[in-house]
Structures are given as C-alpha cells and as structure tokens.
Design an enzyme around this catalytic site. Structure first.
Site, mmCIF file in Angstrom:
data_model
loop_
_atom_site.group_PDB
_atom_site.id
_atom_site.type_symbol
_atom_site.label_atom_id
_atom_site.label_comp_id
_atom_site.label_asym_id
_atom_site.label_seq_id
_atom_site.Cartn_x
_atom_site.Cartn_y
_atom_site.Cartn_z
ATOM 1 N N ARG A 290 0.856 -1.191 0.000
ATOM 2 C CA ARG A 290 0.000 0.000 0.000
ATOM 3 C C ARG A 290 0.890 1.238 0.000
ATOM 4 O O ARG A 290 1.732 1.394 0.889
ATOM 5 C CB ARG A 290 -0.895 0.000 1.243
ATOM 6 C CG ARG A 290 -1.693 1.281 1.431
ATOM 7 C CD ARG A 290 -2.609 1.203 2.658
ATOM 8 N NE ARG A 290 -3.342 2.440 2.820
ATOM 9 C CZ ARG A 290 -3.119 3.332 3.794
ATOM 10 N NH1 ARG A 290 -2.210 3.105 4.725
ATOM 11 N NH2 ARG A 290 -3.822 4.444 3.853
ATOM 12 N N HIS B 52 -2.504 11.069 0.915
ATOM 13 C CA HIS B 52 -1.924 10.872 2.246
ATOM 14 C C HIS B 52 -1.280 12.200 2.648
ATOM 15 O O HIS B 52 -0.081 12.302 2.844
ATOM 16 C CB HIS B 52 -0.922 9.711 2.228
ATOM 17 C CG HIS B 52 -0.686 9.076 3.566
ATOM 18 N ND1 HIS B 52 -0.886 7.724 3.815
ATOM 19 C CD2 HIS B 52 -0.252 9.597 4.735
ATOM 20 C CE1 HIS B 52 -0.565 7.457 5.079
ATOM 21 N NE2 HIS B 52 -0.180 8.579 5.653
ATOM 22 N N GLU C 187 -6.980 8.642 6.535
ATOM 23 C CA GLU C 187 -7.228 9.250 7.843
ATOM 24 C C GLU C 187 -7.718 10.695 7.765
ATOM 25 O O GLU C 187 -6.996 11.640 8.132
ATOM 26 C CB GLU C 187 -5.955 9.192 8.700
ATOM 27 C CG GLU C 187 -5.430 7.793 8.909
ATOM 28 C CD GLU C 187 -4.281 7.720 9.911
ATOM 29 O OE1 GLU C 187 -3.788 8.771 10.331
ATOM 30 O OE2 GLU C 187 -3.891 6.608 10.281
ATOM 31 N N ASN D 188 -6.958 2.051 10.039
ATOM 32 C CA ASN D 188 -5.637 2.193 10.651
ATOM 33 C C ASN D 188 -5.835 2.139 12.152
ATOM 34 O O ASN D 188 -6.603 2.925 12.715
ATOM 35 C CB ASN D 188 -4.988 3.518 10.242
ATOM 36 C CG ASN D 188 -4.742 3.603 8.738
ATOM 37 O OD1 ASN D 188 -4.930 2.631 8.003
ATOM 38 N ND2 ASN D 188 -4.307 4.758 8.282
ATOM 39 N N TYR E 235 -3.846 1.862 15.976
ATOM 40 C CA TYR E 235 -2.595 1.886 16.740
ATOM 41 C C TYR E 235 -2.777 1.694 18.243
ATOM 42 O O TYR E 235 -1.934 1.110 18.892
ATOM 43 C CB TYR E 235 -1.851 3.212 16.498
ATOM 44 C CG TYR E 235 -1.265 3.289 15.109
ATOM 45 C CD1 TYR E 235 -0.028 2.728 14.841
ATOM 46 C CD2 TYR E 235 -1.964 3.890 14.051
ATOM 47 C CE1 TYR E 235 0.513 2.759 13.558
ATOM 48 C CE2 TYR E 235 -1.437 3.934 12.770
ATOM 49 C CZ TYR E 235 -0.195 3.365 12.531
ATOM 50 O OH TYR E 235 0.332 3.387 11.259
ATOM 51 N N GLU F 103 -3.202 -0.049 8.252
ATOM 52 C CA GLU F 103 -2.004 0.341 8.997
ATOM 53 C C GLU F 103 -2.104 -0.215 10.405
ATOM 54 O O GLU F 103 -3.159 -0.113 11.048
ATOM 55 C CB GLU F 103 -1.861 1.876 9.138
ATOM 56 C CG GLU F 103 -1.388 2.584 7.905
ATOM 57 C CD GLU F 103 -1.217 4.089 8.111
ATOM 58 O OE1 GLU F 103 -0.945 4.529 9.246
ATOM 59 O OE2 GLU F 103 -1.365 4.818 7.111
#
Ligand code: FCB
Length: 474
Positions: free
Chosen positions: A86, A130, A175, A301, A303, A376
C-alpha cells in the site's frame, strides 16, 4: 524457546486463503525528489520550512529516496514475500498546482512502480491522498474550501484512468481525522492552522472529496475496488463517573463515529453535531448521499486505545505533540487523556491489541456488509543497529504478532477481515516527529540509504510464508 529462535512448525493460527499480507508507506514520507520531474509544492514542503514545526527542523526533501530507489525497494518487498504493498500517490506530482491535466512524468513514476510490483507478484494498493495537498490549493482556501473536494475528484479520476487497468484496490483519503484536525485545529500537521470551525469544514470536505472521487472513479470503470480509510481508536472512560462517560462518548464521536456514520450510514451522529453547537453548519443538502456511496471495503488504521476523562487537568491529547500545538478535539477541548497503565511504544502510544478486537467486532455488528482491511498497524521503538548488522526489534515483532492474533480471533468470530498491512515497510519521515521515530520493518540508514530488514521483517516474512502464526505462547 527463547525469543530469538525462529519457529518452523505449522502455525496454530492459520489465516484464510486469500488473506492479504501487506505493508504500507506514503509518498511524502519516503519519496524525496521533491523538485524533480515537474512535481509541485505541497503543504508539507511549506510546513517543514517553518521554524518549530518539525523536531530538529527536519524535512523530507530526500526522505529515503524511494523515488530513485523504488526498484530496490520492490526487491526488498519480494524478498519478504509480501502479497501487497500500500503506497500513496503524491498529488503535486500529478497536478503540480492541483488542477489541470496530468503531468506525464508524475504518472510515469507510479506506472513504473506498479509494473515493477506486478512483475514481482505484489499487488499494488493505491491511496490517493496521504496529506500532501498541493500548496496552490491551500492558498485558495485548503480543505475548509468546498472547491478542494471537487479538485480532488478530478485528480482521482486522472490517476484512476492511468492506473485502473493494473491497480485493482484503491482508497481515497488516508485518515481524514488527521488531515482535518491535526492540520486545521491543533496545527500539529500541515498546513498548521488552528481554526476549530474551519477544521470541521475540512473534515466534511475531506469526506465529500472521498464521495465525489468514488463517483468519478466508478463512472470510469467498475472492475476496481474502492475503499475509504479511517483511523479508529478504542476508547475507554477513566471511570464510570458521568463526566468520564460523556468524555468517552465525545471522543468516540469525533474520532470514530463522525467518519463511520457519514461513510457507512449517510448521516452524521446527532450527539456529535450537538457537541459542535453553532459550528455544525458545514454540510449542504445531498452531501451525505455522496459521502455514503457504497464501498467495496473499509480500510482501518489502528494503533492504540485512548482512556479519557471529563475532569479537567489531564493531558490534552494521548501523546504530547512534539511541537507547540492546540487541541484537535473541536467542541470537546475540555476532555483530558490519561494513561491506562499499559506499556507504551516510543511514541508514548499504549499497546492494546484488545482494542483492535473490540473495534473489529463492533464494526461488523454496527456497520455490517462492508469488508474490512487493516491498512495500517505497527509501532515505533528505539531500534539499535547492532555490530553484526541486525536490528533485534523484538518489541515490534511482538506488537505485530499480538495484533495479528487479534485479527485471527476476529475472523474466527465472523468479522469479514480481508487483509493486514504493517506500518511501515521502511523507516521514514514521521511527520512532525521527523526521522526520530522509526516504524519500519526494514531499517534505513538515513546517511547512506542502506536498507536492512529488521528481525520483525524476517519474522513477518516467515509468518506470510506459513500463512499464519503461533498462539500467544510463542
Ligand atoms: C498514521 C499515518 C502514517 C504514520 C502512522 C504512524 O496516522 O497514516 O502516515 O504516520 O500514523
């Protein structure tokens, strides 16, 4: 078994056939070559030159020189056995000023990259945006301006037209939360504005840009798969006190539901609009229909988890920004972020794979009918290159392993999860943190540009080869 030994037995957690094993990067963080082949200036090129924006005043003029080293980088990916890669397209390489015809040299770079990937059996996954908005569009108002969304749809169509014959999997905006709220509310990211009401407009227009791009791309061809990409967090209240529960509702609303409901339900959550008060005037009739065009997949994504409190006095964000910045939490600036007591990465982000499970199961329940992909997931640690040329980043390996086990458990529970992309393939420019935070599976020496797969990369390669991993006792 010590942590250093490599396992060879059949994995006990086998992933479904066809599960996508990937790694991700983004254009500005890796490419460099900022003034070559007609590339225009992006908001990040401008931002990094402003004093105090990036730790040590670093910039990505060279970054990890991927623009010139892409063949070597694809070779590295092939060596790891990646099924998919990606990456993002730099808008100012395609349209230097954000409008008009495509710059042939810009298209050519990505076309060569796609061909190189395909020739090594690696599936290219394209992200259209991005965060590197052409500066000319920021000068004309940036994302708070509705016209930027239209410009984005034109740009998306140019790229999709050029690469749609070879690239099957697409996503629009990476995002939107970060692009809107770090870019226009806290000012931690480019363009560095601190204008809360404008940040809400930016968020809406980033979603509108997504919807208009989907429309434009679908009109071109129907054999590509298109997704939206959101960064989601698990959210916990610090206690069951009313103020803490309200804080959790607000942050879940701003971070998760605002984007999910718009994309997948065609409406902004009423309670979140109420939190915005008079600032909630950004949408026009019909916008939400455009934004909620059916998607082929949702890219997530993930985290960390946030633990939040309604009591004043805590930190204004989960991990202190490296530079002077305001609050990204428009309308909920009073909420404070507290440590939940879990181990943290070098970013100060708490490690919590249970949060990913929680989110995946929730998505499958509350937003059914859309396949999911982890686009991600990964961690920064203070890696050390040892004398024998290895980087023993066992913490990163363990982070990824724990989250992959969670993915497996979610699939077992019926969640339609189709793939996983580690962030990041290689160490790179980590935005306001500069080069100080390393997320790569592959170590990059920023002086020599030498790439060396870390232990986590070798472990990931083995996991891909085996099609799964062992249970927690590993
Ligand atoms: C995500 C970004 C990515 C990288 C990781 C660590 O928010 O999409 O570019 O910075 O965080």
């Amino acid at each position: 078994m010590t942590t250093q030994e490599t396992q060879v037995q059949v994995p006990d957690l086998v992933f479904p056939t066809g599960f996508v094993w990937g790694a991700a990067t983004s254009a500005y963080q890796i490419e460099g070559a900022v003034s070559e082949d007609g590339r225009g200036v992006s908001i990040w090129d401008t931002f990094v030159r402003q004093p105090g924006r990036v730790v040590n005043g670093e910039n990505a003029d060279v970054a990890i020189d991927h623009y010139h080293r892409y063949r070597e980088d694809v070779e590295t990916m092939a060596g790891l056995g990646l099924g998919a890669y990606r990456f993002s397209i730099s808008w100012p390489r395609i349209q230097p000023d954000g409008t008009g015809p495509a710059n042939a040299k810009g298209i050519d770079f990505y076309s060569r990259l796609v061909d190189e990937l395909l020739s090594r059996g690696i599936d290219p996954w394209v992200t259209l945006y991005h965060w590197d908005l052409p500066q000319a569009l920021e000068n004309a108002g940036g994302w708070p301006s509705r016209d930027t969304a239209r410009r984005f749809a034109d740009y998306a169509a140019l790229v999709h037209d050029a690469l749609g014959d070879r690239v099957r999997n697409w996503s629009t905006v990476n995002e939107p939360w970060c692009a809107a709220f770090l870019g226009y509310a806290s000012g931690e990211h480019a363009p560095g504005r601190r204008e809360p009401a404008q940040a809400l407009r930016a968020a809406h227009h980033l979603l509108l840009a997504h919807g208009l791009a989907v429309e434009a791309m679908r009109a071109q061809r129907s054999d590509t798969r298109i997704g939206g990409c959101v960064n989601l967090y698990a959210i916990s209240p610090e206690s069951e006190a009313e103020a803490d529960l309200d804080a959790a509702r607000r942050i879940d609303g701003l971070q998760n539901r605002f984007f999910l409901d718009a994309l997948l339900k065609g409406a902004y959550p009423a309670d979140v609009l109420e939190d915005f008060g008079a600032m909630a005037d950004f949408a026009q009739d019909g916008d939400l229909d455009v934004i909620s065009a059916p998607l082929d997949m949702l890219l997530i994504n993930y985290y960390s988890r946030f633990t939040v409190s309604g009591k004043p006095g805590g930190a204004a964000s989960a991990a202190a920004a490296p530079t002077d910045s305001g609050s990204p939490w428009v309308g909920s600036e009073h909420v404070s972020f507290v440590q939940g007591g879990r181990p943290v990465t070098a970013m100060g982000w708490e490690i919590d794979d249970s949060g990913l499970y929680e989110l995946l199961v929730r998505l499958a329940r509350e937003y059914p009918a859309v396949p999911l992909v982890i686009s991600e997931n990964g961690a920064a640690f203070d890696d050390v290159m040892t004398g024998d040329g290895t980087v023993r980043d066992y913490e990163r390996r363990d982070y990824i392993a724990a989250h992959l086990r969670t993915c497996h458990a979610a699939i077992e529970a019926g969640v339609p999860l189709e793939g996983y992309f580690a962030w990041s393939l290689m160490d790179n420019f980590e935005w306001a943190w500069g080069y100080g935070k390393r997320f790569g599976l592959v170590h990059v020496d920023y002086e020599t540009q030498v790439r060396v797969p870390k232990e986590s990369a070798l472990w990931y390669a083995e996991t891909i080869r085996r099609g799964g991993l062992s249970g927690p006792a590993e």
